[in-house]
Design an enzyme around this catalytic site. Structure first.
Site, short mmCIF file in Angstrom:
data_model
loop_
_atom_site.label_atom_id
_atom_site.label_comp_id
_atom_site.label_asym_id
_atom_site.label_seq_id
_atom_site.Cartn_x
_atom_site.Cartn_y
_atom_site.Cartn_z
N ARG A 89 -19.46 -34.54 18.40
CA ARG A 89 -18.65 -33.47 18.76
C ARG A 89 -18.01 -33.16 17.67
NH1 ARG A 89 -15.15 -34.72 21.88
NH2 ARG A 89 -15.34 -36.82 22.50
N TYR A 230 -26.22 -30.69 18.23
CA TYR A 230 -25.83 -32.18 18.60
C TYR A 230 -25.01 -32.16 20.01
CZ TYR A 230 -25.52 -37.00 18.55
OH TYR A 230 -25.61 -38.30 18.74
N GLY A 231 -25.63 -32.72 20.88
CA GLY A 231 -24.84 -33.40 22.28
C GLY A 231 -23.79 -32.39 22.51
N GLY A 232 -22.60 -33.05 22.92
CA GLY A 232 -21.54 -32.36 23.42
C GLY A 232 -21.41 -30.87 22.98
N LYS A 239 -19.77 -31.16 28.31
CA LYS A 239 -18.17 -31.09 28.14
C LYS A 239 -17.91 -29.71 28.25
CE LYS A 239 -18.36 -35.43 27.07
NZ LYS A 239 -17.80 -36.41 28.20
N HIS A 259 -12.74 -36.32 33.28
CA HIS A 259 -13.66 -37.18 32.47
C HIS A 259 -13.80 -38.64 32.93
CE1 HIS A 259 -14.52 -38.79 27.94
NE2 HIS A 259 -15.70 -38.42 28.56
N SER A 281 -14.21 -41.39 25.20
CA SER A 281 -15.53 -41.26 24.81
C SER A 281 -15.83 -42.55 24.18
CB SER A 281 -15.80 -40.27 23.92
OG SER A 281 -15.34 -38.93 24.42
N CYS A 283 -15.92 -45.52 25.22
CA CYS A 283 -14.93 -46.80 25.41
C CYS A 283 -15.97 -47.23 26.74
CB CYS A 283 -13.73 -46.23 25.87
SG CYS A 283 -12.53 -46.03 24.44
N THR A 286 -20.26 -45.92 30.66
CA THR A 286 -21.62 -46.21 30.97
C THR A 286 -21.84 -47.64 31.48
OG1 THR A 286 -22.00 -44.51 29.61
CG2 THR A 286 -24.14 -45.74 30.51
N ASN A 287 -21.26 -48.63 30.85
CA ASN A 287 -21.39 -49.94 30.92
C ASN A 287 -20.75 -50.34 32.21
OD1 ASN A 287 -22.73 -50.36 28.53
ND2 ASN A 287 -20.86 -51.11 27.54
N ASP A 308 -19.66 -40.32 33.56
CA ASP A 308 -19.04 -39.51 32.64
C ASP A 308 -18.07 -38.46 33.05
OD1 ASP A 308 -18.52 -38.82 29.69
OD2 ASP A 308 -19.52 -37.15 29.74
N ARG A 401 -27.71 -41.70 20.61
CA ARG A 401 -27.39 -41.83 22.01
C ARG A 401 -29.00 -41.60 22.76
NH1 ARG A 401 -22.25 -39.77 24.34
NH2 ARG A 401 -20.90 -39.62 22.55
N ARG A 432 -8.67 -47.95 24.79
CA ARG A 432 -9.19 -49.04 23.74
C ARG A 432 -7.83 -49.42 23.09
NH1 ARG A 432 -14.22 -50.37 20.89
NH2 ARG A 432 -15.27 -48.74 22.52
N ASN A 528 -15.74 -57.50 34.00
CA ASN A 528 -14.73 -56.64 34.44
C ASN A 528 -14.81 -56.47 35.98
OD1 ASN A 528 -14.12 -56.10 31.86
ND2 ASN A 528 -15.54 -54.45 31.63
C1 OXD Z 1 -18.30 -38.02 24.85
C2 OXD Z 1 -19.62 -38.06 25.76
O1 OXD Z 1 -18.13 -37.85 23.80
O2 OXD Z 1 -19.66 -37.99 26.84
O3 OXD Z 1 -17.16 -38.19 25.66
O4 OXD Z 1 -20.70 -37.68 25.00
MN MN Z 2 -17.75 -38.52 27.83
#
Ligand code: OXD
Ligand code: MN
Length: 635
Positions: A89, A230-232, A239, A259, A281, A283, A286-287, A308, A401, A432, A528
């Site tokens: 992004r 690309y992506g976002g 986003k 978010h 983002s 951090c 997803t895990n 997300d 990704r 983080r 966690n």
């Molecule tokens: C981000 C994503 O950048 O979810 O936050 O792709």
């Molecule tokens: Mn995100």
């Protein structure tokens, strides 16, 4: 196979694929205007069907945008390389175009809408000559949900179409929802004349960063994106619509666009809690959303609702109800393995688009740093260059990704498709941070929790272009995504409490605290669960905590460390220490953001900061000066 390849035309499809024009008059008029502006050679109307997906995947391979991976090893999986200058992004090229700069606020880049529109119209003019324009209707949110919203993206990127099909409910479903909205408006049940669908126009142009702009017009429900593939920057439902325009809509309509991941936690006794958690983002959202608890927590089930984004609104029962607007994941891949995230490993084993990872020699399989198994002796890196471990460079881009549909996730919660959403017990804010912030702490009440989220900071990651590892304020993990004035956004958070008889409890977490040698103090990932358990116990009134200057931290007796063989009591003490000197520095660092918000900063948050200052002045129980590294217990 990259998005900077010329975009030659699609072959004729059979069975009428790509030809069905929508019949919504407002939609058709906008499509026709955009065609007249961009002058595409072909227009392909997406219906979201399997036949269409198959056709477009084959075409993307023929056109060199995707490479098909080995169907035995990775069924339904494809590989993509983006242009090398287009890998994340671009926050510095992302604009919120509101009538006044003040509406966008100091944390956004702003340009006057008329000026930005005419500049971008110039760039869009003729931009799709010799290319295909894809018309991509999509629905954000479960069908039938009162929170669900329609967007339509017009794009000249087949890669965008194939990704949007995985991360949104794309095609006919969206058009049906639009039809219903139109009917309600005709019956006068929807009174506003706000556009019923988000208009998103995207062209890659020539992927020149000098002509790359991601622009939002929240008050017109419109997004214009040029110069990226690309992506976002280009999957406009994510986003751009769900967060930047979404947060503006949420503020004006009394809901929240955040978010945040959403997870369901079920205890062995069948007690159910739904948790929302905001992390910047890359951090570990997803895990965390796909976590498998350690053996100690046998019988606990953690299920994913989203990884997300959360859209939330007060329900008739006075609780906060949430849906995940997305239907798939666009996740950061390096470090993903069967130790860190077994559910993600299963999710990406089929029907996945891999972007900017490394390609193994036989071109049928992919690799990234941290993948299970041996490091390959050689492969092609994310740029397509020959790579060997001796080079010492990264074979996969740090922001590489996977794009996978959520139905692939073995831990998917059935509630992810539930129209009314799920009631949230707790909200977690996490950054983080190598120091200062304890493993977990609880705010005293909603207002203090909003302060906690508003003052959150995190080290920057590769998810956005720019320096990595610098601590920056990232309020509620929304710094890059809040589509209006950050001070007004804080005020909106405070106001939301008025509609909530049972507001979620608010917590802060930090998985990333390090010792003086720079080693992480907490193992993270599945462990966690222990933090989550304390949070759930707090929601149920079953666990105690120590009151400190910054909030309530767990008492050792109430925090389950059983079975953590390599983990010392001393580590726990360090992880839960609130160091006055560090927090005084933190307090100072918060000042800059707060000052920049001027009169928009809610007085309640200024007061919270003042109270924190006062609490930090209180000497520790043993009477030692408060700027020593001591745990500050409240008087
Ligand atoms: C981000 C994503 O950048 O979810 O936050 O792709
Ligand atoms: Mn995100």
């Amino acid at each position: 196979m990259n998005s900077s390849s010329p975009a030659p035309l699609l072959q004729a499809a059979t069975g009428g694929l790509g030809t069905r024009r929508p019949d919504d008059p407002e939609l058709v008029a906008w499509i026709d205007d955009s065609i007249a502006l961009c002058r595409p050679e072909q227009v392909f109307y997406c219906d979201g069907s399997d036949a269409e997906d198959e056709f477009l995947l084959a075409e993307a391979c023929r056109l060199g945008v995707l490479t098909r991976l080995d169907p035995q090893k990775l069924p339904g999986c494809y590989y993509h390389r983006s242009a090398q200058n287009d890998v994340a992004r671009v926050e510095q090229l992302t604009f919120i175009c509101t009538p006044t700069a003040e509406q966008a606020g100091p944390t956004n880049h702003w340009t006057e809408p008329g000026e930005m529109r005419s500049k971008l119209r110039g760039m869009f003019a003729g931009s799709m000559r010799g290319r295909t324009m894809f018309v991509v209707p999509y629905l954000m949110g479960p069908p039938g949900s009162p929170l669900a919203k329609v967007g339509v993206e017009l794009t000249d990127s087949i890669y965008v179409v194939l990704n949007m099909r995985k991360v949104t409910r794309m095609g006919e479903t969206a058009l049906r929802h639009l039809q219903q909205l139109r009917r309600l408006r005709l019956n006068d049940a929807i009174k506003s004349d706000f556009p019923l669908f988000n208009r998103g126009l995207h062209s890659m142009l020539d992927l020149d960063p000098a002509r790359r702009f991601i622009c939002h017009f929240p008050q017109d429900n419109e997004i214009l994106s040029v110069g990226s593939g690309y992506g976002g920057n280009v999957l406009l439902g994510k986003k751009c619509f769900s967060l930047r325009v979404g947060s503006y809509l949420a503020q004006s309509q009394g809901w929240m666009a955040e978010h945040m991941l959403l997870l369901a936690a079920e205890s062995p006794e069948g007690e159910q809690h739904y948790i929302a958690a905001a992390f910047p983002s890359a951090c570990g959202k997803t895990n965390f959303a796909m976590m498998i608890p350690p053996a100690r927590f046998a019988g606990w089930k953690i299920r994913t609702i989203g990884d997300d984004i959360a859209w939330m609104q007060p329900g008739p029962d006075g609780r906060l109800w949430a849906v995940n607007p997305e239907s798939g994941y666009f996740g950061v891949i390096p470090g993903t393995n069967s130790g860190t995230n077994p559910n993600a490993v299963a999710t990406i084993s089929r029907d996945t688009i891999y972007t900017n990872v490394a390609l193994l020699e036989d071109e049928g399989d992919v690799w990234w740093e941290g993948k299970d198994g041996p490091v390959p002796a050689r492969c092609a890196d994310w740029r397509g260059e020959p790579w060997t471990p001796e080079l010492g460079t990264k074979a996969a881009h740090p922001n590489s990704r996977f794009t996978s549909p959520m139905r692939n996730n073995p831990a998917l919660a059935p509630e992810a498709d539930e129209a009314r959403g799920v009631p949230i017990s707790a909200i977690i804010f996490g950054g983080r941070r190598g120091d200062t912030v304890p493993l977990v702490y609880q705010s005293r009440d909603w207002t203090h929790g909003v302060f906690l989220g508003a003052t959150m900071a995190s080290e920057t990651t590769a998810a956005a272009a720019g320096a990595v590892g610098q601590v920056r304020r990232d309020p509620m993990a929304m710094l890059p995504f809040c589509g209006y004035h950050m001070g007004d956004y804080f005020a909106h958070w405070l106001e939301m409490a008025n509609g909530l008889e049972q507001p979620p409890l608010i917590f802060g977490v930090n998985w990333f605290r390090r010792d003086t040698a720079g080693k992480f103090l907490w193992p993270g990932f599945g462990e966690n669960m222990r933090v989550l358990k304390w949070i759930i116990d707090r929601c149920e009134g079953r666990a105690d905590g120590n009151e400190t200057a910054i909030g309530i931290v767990p008492r050792r007796e109430d925090f389950d460390l059983a079975g953590m063989t390599d983990f010392s009591e001393e580590n726990f003490r360090r992880l839960t220490t609130v160091d006055a000197a560090e927090w005084n520095r933190e307090l100072d660092a918060q000042g800059e953001l707060f000052a920049s918000l001027g009169a928009h900063l809610p007085a309640e948050l200024a007061a919270e900061r003042e109270q924190l200052r006062q609490r930090l002045l209180v000497p520790a129980a043993d009477g030692s000066p408060s700027d020593d590294a001591v745990e500050l217990l409240s008087p």
